[in-house]
Design an enzyme around this catalytic site. Structure first.
Site, PDB file in Angstrom:
ATOM      1  N   TYR A   1       0.966  -1.311  -0.017  1.00 31.84           N
ATOM      2  CA  TYR A   1      -0.022  -0.237  -0.021  1.00 31.84           C
ATOM      3  C   TYR A   1       0.850   1.229  -0.013  1.00 31.84           C
ATOM      4  O   TYR A   1       1.457   1.549   1.019  1.00 31.84           O
ATOM      5  CB  TYR A   1      -0.925   0.061   1.240  1.00 31.84           C
ATOM      6  CG  TYR A   1      -2.005  -1.367   1.099  1.00 31.84           C
ATOM      7  CD1 TYR A   1      -2.467  -1.687   0.094  1.00 31.84           C
ATOM      8  CD2 TYR A   1      -2.334  -1.580   2.259  1.00 31.84           C
ATOM      9  CE1 TYR A   1      -3.185  -2.888   0.144  1.00 31.84           C
ATOM     10  CE2 TYR A   1      -3.226  -2.706   2.665  1.00 31.84           C
ATOM     11  CZ  TYR A   1      -3.541  -3.308   1.387  1.00 31.84           C
ATOM     12  OH  TYR A   1      -4.361  -4.221   1.512  1.00 31.84           O
TER      13      TYR A   1
ATOM     14  N   HIS B   1      -0.235 -12.150   0.533  1.00 33.59           N
ATOM     15  CA  HIS B   1      -1.129 -10.999  -0.102  1.00 33.59           C
ATOM     16  C   HIS B   1      -1.652 -11.199  -1.630  1.00 33.59           C
ATOM     17  O   HIS B   1      -0.661 -11.231  -2.301  1.00 33.59           O
ATOM     18  CB  HIS B   1      -0.434  -9.644   0.069  1.00 33.59           C
ATOM     19  CG  HIS B   1      -1.268  -8.298  -0.351  1.00 33.59           C
ATOM     20  ND1 HIS B   1      -0.713  -6.999  -0.105  1.00 33.59           N
ATOM     21  CD2 HIS B   1      -2.621  -8.119  -0.789  1.00 33.59           C
ATOM     22  CE1 HIS B   1      -1.693  -6.039  -0.451  1.00 33.59           C
ATOM     23  NE2 HIS B   1      -2.663  -7.100  -0.842  1.00 33.59           N
TER      24      HIS B   1
HETATM   25  P1  NAD Z   1     -13.457   0.085   1.114  1.00 35.17           P
HETATM   26  O1  NAD Z   1     -14.532  -0.478   0.628  1.00 35.17           O
HETATM   27  O2  NAD Z   1     -13.299   0.122   2.801  1.00 35.17           O
HETATM   28  O3  NAD Z   1     -13.616   1.746   0.777  1.00 35.17           O
HETATM   29  C1  NAD Z   1     -12.475   2.531   1.137  1.00 35.17           C
HETATM   30  C2  NAD Z   1     -12.898   3.995   0.614  1.00 35.17           C
HETATM   31  O4  NAD Z   1     -14.060   4.401   1.211  1.00 35.17           O
HETATM   32  C3  NAD Z   1     -11.865   4.985   0.862  1.00 35.17           C
HETATM   33  O5  NAD Z   1     -11.722   6.010  -0.310  1.00 35.17           O
HETATM   34  C4  NAD Z   1     -12.332   5.623   2.060  1.00 35.17           C
HETATM   35  O6  NAD Z   1     -11.650   7.004   2.318  1.00 35.17           O
HETATM   36  C5  NAD Z   1     -14.020   5.663   1.962  1.00 35.17           C
HETATM   37  N1  NAD Z   1     -14.756   5.949   3.107  1.00 35.17           N
HETATM   38  C6  NAD Z   1     -14.529   5.055   4.162  1.00 35.17           C
HETATM   39  N2  NAD Z   1     -15.532   5.513   5.096  1.00 35.17           N
HETATM   40  C7  NAD Z   1     -16.312   6.321   4.441  1.00 35.17           C
HETATM   41  C8  NAD Z   1     -17.538   7.385   4.604  1.00 35.17           C
HETATM   42  N3  NAD Z   1     -18.107   6.886   5.920  1.00 35.17           N
HETATM   43  N4  NAD Z   1     -18.013   7.818   3.978  1.00 35.17           N
HETATM   44  C9  NAD Z   1     -17.203   8.114   2.483  1.00 35.17           C
HETATM   45  N5  NAD Z   1     -16.360   7.465   2.131  1.00 35.17           N
HETATM   46  C10 NAD Z   1     -15.793   6.560   3.198  1.00 35.17           C
HETATM   47  O7  NAD Z   1     -12.076  -0.339   0.586  1.00 35.17           O
HETATM   48  P2  NAD Z   1     -10.603  -0.628   0.973  1.00 35.17           P
HETATM   49  O8  NAD Z   1     -10.042   0.565   1.631  1.00 35.17           O
HETATM   50  O9  NAD Z   1     -10.052  -1.232  -0.252  1.00 35.17           O
HETATM   51  O10 NAD Z   1     -10.742  -1.848   1.957  1.00 35.17           O
HETATM   52  C11 NAD Z   1     -10.626  -1.656   3.266  1.00 35.17           C
HETATM   53  C12 NAD Z   1      -9.290  -2.205   3.829  1.00 35.17           C
HETATM   54  O11 NAD Z   1      -9.064  -3.800   3.576  1.00 35.17           O
HETATM   55  C13 NAD Z   1      -7.845  -1.748   2.891  1.00 35.17           C
HETATM   56  O12 NAD Z   1      -7.496  -0.655   3.608  1.00 35.17           O
HETATM   57  C14 NAD Z   1      -7.072  -2.980   3.460  1.00 35.17           C
HETATM   58  O13 NAD Z   1      -6.525  -2.753   4.734  1.00 35.17           O
HETATM   59  C15 NAD Z   1      -7.908  -4.141   3.335  1.00 35.17           C
HETATM   60  N6  NAD Z   1      -7.985  -4.708   2.024  1.00 35.17           N
HETATM   61  C16 NAD Z   1      -7.004  -5.937   1.759  1.00 35.17           C
HETATM   62  C17 NAD Z   1      -6.933  -6.359   0.604  1.00 35.17           C
HETATM   63  C18 NAD Z   1      -6.117  -7.633   0.173  1.00 35.17           C
HETATM   64  O14 NAD Z   1      -5.475  -8.138   1.135  1.00 35.17           O
HETATM   65  N7  NAD Z   1      -6.005  -8.103  -0.922  1.00 35.17           N
HETATM   66  C19 NAD Z   1      -7.748  -6.009  -0.431  1.00 35.17           C
HETATM   67  C20 NAD Z   1      -8.759  -5.115  -0.233  1.00 35.17           C
HETATM   68  C21 NAD Z   1      -8.580  -4.264   1.004  1.00 35.17           C
END
Ligand code: NAD
Length: 321
Positions: free
Chosen positions: A61, A126
């Site tokens: 990231y 990952h």
């Molecule tokens: P998400 O669906 O959580 O969306 C994140 C987005 O939504 C960001 O732009 C954030 O600023 C916004 N957001 C958050 N809260 C909000 C609110 N209340 N109102 C408006 N916008 C809001 O997607 P993500 O960040 O990709 O997934 C969450 C976490 O999961 C990642 O940060 C990561 O740590 C993990 N993840 C891991 C993998 C993997 O291991 N392959 C893949 C995807 C995500």
């Protein structure tokens, strides 16, 4: 009303209890746009003080930026190490994928240094669909078991998009090798296919973390980032659902997060957050779910809007199982 706290849920057989809302730290690596260090620190601090005990990052990231910023933010909390649970990953880097024993063994030391920690609670391979799943089974996971014995990591996980990767690996390793799986974009209002896998994961004693309840930004008023891999049809349907909520004076993100949180067989819903405002909104959504339930009427309306794209996903990795 009595003060509410975020629910803690057991994670498989690990003995860990994760907050139902987990802090996804990929936004701290600026993958969803610019974030100042000050805003990042404030978001982490606010989350911790509102009951979030689980923080997830990866060297991938922001090309290691997320780990560095999260490490500084956690240190600045000034609380004992056992008050928070940290997950990072290995095998995926800005430079590409490498799940070799040598790389993942070196990777944990680099991550610990960036995070300023002596150990992480979870180290997860990952996005394993981009590597050889047989290498994960035969080489990477045995290497991670050694890191566990060395005390650098407490638990082992695997992550990725296609759900078949989890059964492929879990069917081929001795019980107790993999403690946790992290699935993403498969337990949201538009795609709930992870649900079918939950009984299998439970039977294996494997903890379940589901990430991206907002479908990586699609289920927000602002919409997803440029790089979002969904089809234009899926993006348009999510946009229509978000617009519908806005017209009704409702917030799609709140509803989407509550939908994911409502399944208590999932230990933690990882939502990416980059500001105090998002943290406060998301924790409030979780607390409101516990006291007042969901807005079922609006949920049913957006479910109808999303019906034509229900469970639509996108290709990921070099093999689909
Ligand atoms: P998400 O669906 O959580 O969306 C994140 C987005 O939504 C960001 O732009 C954030 O600023 C916004 N957001 C958050 N809260 C909000 C609110 N209340 N109102 C408006 N916008 C809001 O997607 P993500 O960040 O990709 O997934 C969450 C976490 O999961 C990642 O940060 C990561 O740590 C993990 N993840 C891991 C993998 C993997 O291991 N392959 C893949 C995807 C995500």
């Amino acid at each position: 009303m009595a003060a509410q706290t975020l629910q803690l849920r057991p994670l498989g057989n690990t003995g860990l209890k994760l907050s139902s809302v987990g802090f996804g730290a990929s936004p701290l690596g600026k993958v969803f746009g610019d974030v100042s260090e000050q805003d990042a620190f404030a978001a982490v601090r606010e989350a911790f003080h509102l009951g979030v005990n689980f923080f997830d990052t990866s060297p991938y990231y922001g090309g290691t930026l997320s780990e560095k910023v999260l490490g500084k933010a956690l240190k600045a909390l000034g609380v004992p190490r056992d008050q928070y649970i940290v997950s990072t990953k290995c095998g995926r880097y800005k430079e590409g994928f490498d799940f070799s024993v040598e790389r993942v063994t070196k990777s944990i030391d680099e991550s610990l240094e960036r995070l300023q920690l002596d150990y992480v609670d979870m180290l997860q391979c990952h996005d394993i669909e981009f590597g050889s799943l047989d290498q994960i089974v035969n080489e990477t996971l045995p290497a991670l078991l050694k890191l566990k014995q060395a005390g650098k990591i407490r638990f082992i996980g695997i992550t990725g998009l296609p759900l078949g990767i989890f059964t492929y690996v879990l069917d081929r390793v001795p019980p107790g090798t993999v403690d946790v799986i992290l699935s993403y974009c498969h337990y949201s209002v538009n795609d709930s296919t992870l649900e079918d896998l939950l009984p299998y994961l439970k039977s294996k004693g494997v903890g379940v973390i589901s990430a991206s309840p907002l479908s990586m930004g699609l289920l927000t008023e602002a919409g997803g980032p440029e790089w979002h891999p969904a089809s234009s049809e899926l993006k348009a349907a999510c946009r229509a659902a978000a617009d519908h909520c806005k017209e009704k004076g409702k917030n799609i993100s709140k509803l989407a997060l509550q939908y994911s949180l409502a399944n208590t067989d999932i230990s933690s819903i990882l939502v990416g957050m980059k500001s105090v405002k998002e943290v406060e909104e998301n924790i409030a959504a979780a607390l409101e779910l516990a006291t007042a339930g969901m807005d079922e009427e609006t949920l049913s309306e957006i479910t109808d809007i999303l019906k034509p794209v229900k469970n639509q996903t996108w290709p990921s990795g070099i093999q689909q199982s």
